[in-house]
Write a protein that holds these residues in place. Sequence first.
Motif, PDB file in Angstrom:
ATOM      1  N   ARG A  79     -85.646  64.763  24.098  1.00  0.00           N
ATOM      2  CA  ARG A  79     -85.781  66.125  24.629  1.00  0.00           C
ATOM      3  C   ARG A  79     -84.573  66.991  24.322  1.00  0.00           C
ATOM      4  NH1 ARG A  79     -86.891  63.090  29.153  1.00  0.00           N
ATOM      5  NH2 ARG A  79     -85.163  63.999  30.324  1.00  0.00           N
ATOM      6  N   ALA A  80     -83.488  66.405  23.840  1.00  0.00           N
ATOM      7  CA  ALA A  80     -82.261  67.158  23.588  1.00  0.00           C
ATOM      8  C   ALA A  80     -82.334  67.905  22.262  1.00  0.00           C
ATOM      9  CB  ALA A  80     -81.059  66.223  23.589  1.00  0.00           C
ATOM     10  N   ASP A  81     -81.667  69.044  22.211  1.00  0.00           N
ATOM     11  CA  ASP A  81     -81.482  69.784  20.957  1.00  0.00           C
ATOM     12  C   ASP A  81     -80.167  69.413  20.289  1.00  0.00           C
ATOM     13  OD1 ASP A  81     -83.847  71.648  21.219  1.00  0.00           O
ATOM     14  OD2 ASP A  81     -82.759  72.158  23.055  1.00  0.00           O
ATOM     15  N   ILE A  82     -79.166  69.120  21.134  1.00  0.00           N
ATOM     16  CA  ILE A  82     -77.831  68.763  20.653  1.00  0.00           C
ATOM     17  C   ILE A  82     -77.394  67.501  21.378  1.00  0.00           C
ATOM     18  CG2 ILE A  82     -75.397  69.461  20.554  1.00  0.00           C
ATOM     19  CD1 ILE A  82     -76.353  72.377  20.474  1.00  0.00           C
ATOM     20  N   ILE A  83     -76.854  66.535  20.638  1.00  0.00           N
ATOM     21  CA  ILE A  83     -76.272  65.330  21.229  1.00  0.00           C
ATOM     22  C   ILE A  83     -74.782  65.325  20.921  1.00  0.00           C
ATOM     23  CG2 ILE A  83     -76.186  62.803  21.139  1.00  0.00           C
ATOM     24  CD1 ILE A  83     -79.148  62.788  20.521  1.00  0.00           C
ATOM     25  N   ILE A  84     -73.985  65.066  21.944  1.00  0.00           N
ATOM     26  CA  ILE A  84     -72.533  65.010  21.758  1.00  0.00           C
ATOM     27  C   ILE A  84     -72.019  63.661  22.252  1.00  0.00           C
ATOM     28  CG2 ILE A  84     -70.311  66.064  22.292  1.00  0.00           C
ATOM     29  CD1 ILE A  84     -71.698  68.675  22.790  1.00  0.00           C
ATOM     30  N   ILE A  85     -71.295  62.967  21.397  1.00  0.00           N
ATOM     31  CA  ILE A  85     -70.606  61.747  21.795  1.00  0.00           C
ATOM     32  C   ILE A  85     -69.251  62.167  22.333  1.00  0.00           C
ATOM     33  CG2 ILE A  85     -69.884  59.445  21.095  1.00  0.00           C
ATOM     34  CD1 ILE A  85     -72.881  60.049  20.701  1.00  0.00           C
ATOM     35  N   THR A  86     -69.004  61.937  23.604  1.00  0.00           N
ATOM     36  CA  THR A  86     -67.793  62.418  24.257  1.00  0.00           C
ATOM     37  C   THR A  86     -66.753  61.309  24.397  1.00  0.00           C
ATOM     38  OG1 THR A  86     -68.626  61.913  26.476  1.00  0.00           O
ATOM     39  CG2 THR A  86     -69.165  64.077  25.566  1.00  0.00           C
ATOM     40  N   LYS A  87     -65.530  61.732  24.699  1.00  0.00           N
ATOM     41  CA  LYS A  87     -64.416  60.822  24.992  1.00  0.00           C
ATOM     42  C   LYS A  87     -64.105  59.876  23.824  1.00  0.00           C
ATOM     43  CE  LYS A  87     -65.289  61.031  29.954  1.00  0.00           C
ATOM     44  NZ  LYS A  87     -65.434  60.292  31.225  1.00  0.00           N
ATOM     45  N   CYS A  88     -64.306  60.371  22.616  1.00  0.00           N
ATOM     46  CA  CYS A  88     -63.995  59.569  21.426  1.00  0.00           C
ATOM     47  C   CYS A  88     -62.484  59.486  21.233  1.00  0.00           C
ATOM     48  CB  CYS A  88     -64.607  60.206  20.183  1.00  0.00           C
ATOM     49  SG  CYS A  88     -66.406  60.288  20.175  1.00  0.00           S
ATOM     50  N   PRO A  89     -61.986  58.388  20.627  1.00  0.00           N
ATOM     51  CA  PRO A  89     -60.576  58.344  20.237  1.00  0.00           C
ATOM     52  C   PRO A  89     -60.281  59.454  19.230  1.00  0.00           C
ATOM     53  CG  PRO A  89     -61.598  56.168  20.084  1.00  0.00           C
ATOM     54  CD  PRO A  89     -62.706  57.139  20.302  1.00  0.00           C
ATOM     55  N   LEU A  90     -59.098  60.023  19.312  1.00  0.00           N
ATOM     56  CA  LEU A  90     -58.767  61.141  18.434  1.00  0.00           C
ATOM     57  C   LEU A  90     -58.807  60.748  16.957  1.00  0.00           C
ATOM     58  CD1 LEU A  90     -55.853  62.831  20.425  1.00  0.00           C
ATOM     59  CD2 LEU A  90     -58.176  63.678  20.107  1.00  0.00           C
ATOM     60  N   GLY A  91     -58.508  59.500  16.663  1.00  0.00           N
ATOM     61  CA  GLY A  91     -58.478  59.059  15.274  1.00  0.00           C
ATOM     62  C   GLY A  91     -59.760  58.394  14.816  1.00  0.00           C
TER      63      GLY A  91
END
Length: 351
Positions: free
Chosen positions: A178-190
């Motif tokens: 149902r989502a239009d956008i998926i965001i993977i959060t809290k990823c390591p900066l590198g």
Amino acid sequence: MPFLRKLLLPFSLLYGTIIFIRNKLYDWGIFKITSFDTPIISVGNLEVGGSGKTPMVEYLISILKNDYKLATLSRGYGRKTKGFRWVKPDDEAVFTGDEPLQIAKKFKDVNVAVCEDRVYGINKIKSGNDVILMDDAYQHRAVKPGLSILLFDYHQTQKFRLLLPAGDYREGFGGRNRADIIIITKCPLGLSSAERQKITTIVKPFDHQKLFFSSIIYNGHLQSLINHEKFAIVNINEETTVFLLTGIAKIAPLVNEIEKHSKRIIHHTYADHHVFSKKNMLKLVTEFNALKTDKKIIITTQKDAVRLKTKELETLIKNLPIYEWPIEFNFIDGRQNEFNKLIQNYAEQHI
């Protein structure tokens, strides 16, 4: 999986069946879904616990507030009030919920409201507002958002997906469609491109979905709860004792960040959305004053800070060096402008 959670597997099966039927009833039009002319952006997740929904809402506010009149709507989790309520910066979290109050204090030009019934709430706030942001609303099928953003915590993506109560999922993984956008959060900066590709394979976005990777960045300055002065985080070193006060779902990222500066952490930890009591604060004050050193400080989160700002508690901590640590939402793969444009185009085309 802990043994006690294994015992809950039959209940997860029952829960999953109920959620599956509920979603189908919405899909088939048996349960009513209400659409609105006002542009509505929904932010949510499939799991319980912190995936960065409120930082995402704050980020959306930051890219839209200069061009549009904004309102946010959420349930107001943990509040002791019921029904519709406008949230004011001078409210207390017990009446509004901590996350709505955090937004109201930070963005005083944004209209912030709470209501369990999202359809009723939107009807109350749509007049005079150009765009409505719904926080923690992915499972609220009674409202049809114009744009739906689904968040996944990077650290949870490779774990086995079990429904409540044996696991942490509110609905099945297929609900991500149902989502239009998926965001993977809290990823390591590198995070490497190879790792991003691995996560993409796990999440399996549909053709109609855009996938982004983001991280949480801790601000270089702490903000005093009492007198609004700032304290540079670089002034904390290995000799500094940090009293850490938290009532949030996932504390590991904050602990890891503090440990970059000092390993001397005395952690007062409570459950997510915990309502801090006078007893809690007296315990903290007593331990802090008993430590015989000048190199000590109290740190808490932005969400916890709003629950500390009551007349009773502020009286207890007013003479202590207690600071909240602001965080910022950051896209790690150079696609921030692409995301911003998606949001801005949606708002522009639907007003």
